[in-house]
Design a protein around this motif. Structure first.
Motif, PDB file in Angstrom:
ATOM      1  N   LEU A  98       0.817  -1.210   0.000  1.00  0.00           N
ATOM      2  CA  LEU A  98       0.000   0.000   0.000  1.00  0.00           C
ATOM      3  C   LEU A  98       0.854   1.265   0.000  1.00  0.00           C
ATOM      4  O   LEU A  98       0.459   2.292  -0.555  1.00  0.00           O
ATOM      5  CB  LEU A  98      -0.925   0.008   1.224  1.00  0.00           C
ATOM      6  N   LYS A  99       2.019   1.179   0.615  1.00  0.00           N
ATOM      7  CA  LYS A  99       2.892   2.360   0.703  1.00  0.00           C
ATOM      8  C   LYS A  99       3.413   2.795  -0.654  1.00  0.00           C
ATOM      9  O   LYS A  99       3.876   3.930  -0.810  1.00  0.00           O
ATOM     10  CB  LYS A  99       4.066   2.052   1.635  1.00  0.00           C
ATOM     11  N   THR A 104      -3.257  10.028  -2.631  1.00  0.00           N
ATOM     12  CA  THR A 104      -4.656  10.265  -3.009  1.00  0.00           C
ATOM     13  C   THR A 104      -5.373   8.954  -3.323  1.00  0.00           C
ATOM     14  O   THR A 104      -6.544   8.781  -2.978  1.00  0.00           O
ATOM     15  CB  THR A 104      -4.733  11.193  -4.231  1.00  0.00           C
ATOM     16  N   VAL A 105      -4.673   8.030  -3.969  1.00  0.00           N
ATOM     17  CA  VAL A 105      -5.270   6.731  -4.289  1.00  0.00           C
ATOM     18  C   VAL A 105      -5.512   5.937  -3.014  1.00  0.00           C
ATOM     19  O   VAL A 105      -6.576   5.324  -2.824  1.00  0.00           O
ATOM     20  CB  VAL A 105      -4.363   5.943  -5.249  1.00  0.00           C
ATOM     21  N   LEU A 106      -4.536   5.954  -2.107  1.00  0.00           N
ATOM     22  CA  LEU A 106      -4.679   5.223  -0.856  1.00  0.00           C
ATOM     23  C   LEU A 106      -5.832   5.781  -0.027  1.00  0.00           C
ATOM     24  O   LEU A 106      -6.616   5.027   0.564  1.00  0.00           O
ATOM     25  CB  LEU A 106      -3.379   5.293  -0.053  1.00  0.00           C
ATOM     26  N   ALA A 107      -5.949   7.113   0.009  1.00  0.00           N
ATOM     27  CA  ALA A 107      -7.043   7.731   0.761  1.00  0.00           C
ATOM     28  C   ALA A 107      -8.394   7.333   0.179  1.00  0.00           C
ATOM     29  O   ALA A 107      -9.351   7.053   0.916  1.00  0.00           O
ATOM     30  CB  ALA A 107      -6.886   9.249   0.753  1.00  0.00           C
TER      31      ALA A 107
END
Length: 207
Positions: A98-99, A104-107
């Motif tokens: 995930l890192k 923005t995609v992770l949020a």
């Protein structure tokens, strides 16, 4: 359930027969499962049987990533509906993956995961409310006045039989009775239940 774009194709696969519990309600994720093939049923188990089906997942897809992303316990049971092929990723490897994603995609993914978990929790909660409603209706329907004008219900059948009539598991019926008792809506012991607050019980029964 929830899709994430990358997975190690070299991860060892597990073949699991139908009828096996992959994830259990109330448990916390200890890994993340990816479904290569097969079907997984999403729902609520009671007394070791699937009582309510809320959906079905077909591979290829992530099985439980939404709960990991949201940091929540599983709110549903996940049971294999066929022979399935899954791969398991450690939580650390999953988070390391995930890192690599833009913030923005992770949020966005976390927001979607939270929304999915909230919808699932609401669906399970409504199932419990429906069971409570049916039990309250049954109690009021079978209530009779005693010499003092109070309402009481005599359980002339086994709780398992009553639960079957209501379309719920015996464990659910016992849990609902305990909940009603804790809220002062039923009282007494043995096979005779007093209904000290019939109007409040009518609210539960939605009458």
């Amino acid at each position: 359930m929830f899709h994430i774009p990358s997975f190690d194709p070299l991860a060892k696969a597990e073949v699991i027969p139908a009828g096996q519990v992959l994830r259990q309600r109330g448990a916390r994720p200890d890994s993340v499962l990816y479904l290569d093939s097969g079907c997984v049923v999403l729902g609520v188990r009671e007394a070791n049987q699937l009582r309510h089906q809320l959906g079905m997942l077909e591979g290829p897809a992530w099985v439980d990533a939404a709960f990991v992303l949201a940091g929540k316990e599983f709110s549903i049971d996940m049971i294999t509906d066929s022979r399935v092929r899954v791969r398991r990723m450690s939580l650390q490897a999953f988070r390391d993956n995930l890192k690599t994603l833009p913030d923005t995609v992770l949020a966005l993914m976390q927001d979607m995961a939270n929304g999915y978990c909230q919808q699932t929790e609401t669906a399970v909660s409504r199932l419990a409310q429906d069971a409570e409603t049916r039990c309250a209706q049954w109690l009021l329907r079978h209530a009779k006045q005693d010499d003092n004008g109070s309402l009481r219900v005599t359980l002339n059948q086994r709780k398992r039989t009553i639960a079957a009539q209501l379309g719920i598991a015996p464990e659910t019926f016992s849990r609902v009775l305990r909940h009603l008792r804790e809220h002062g809506l039923i009282a007494g012991s043995g096979n005779v239940l007093n209904l000290p607050q019939p109007s409040a019980l009518q609210n539960v029964a939605r009458i």
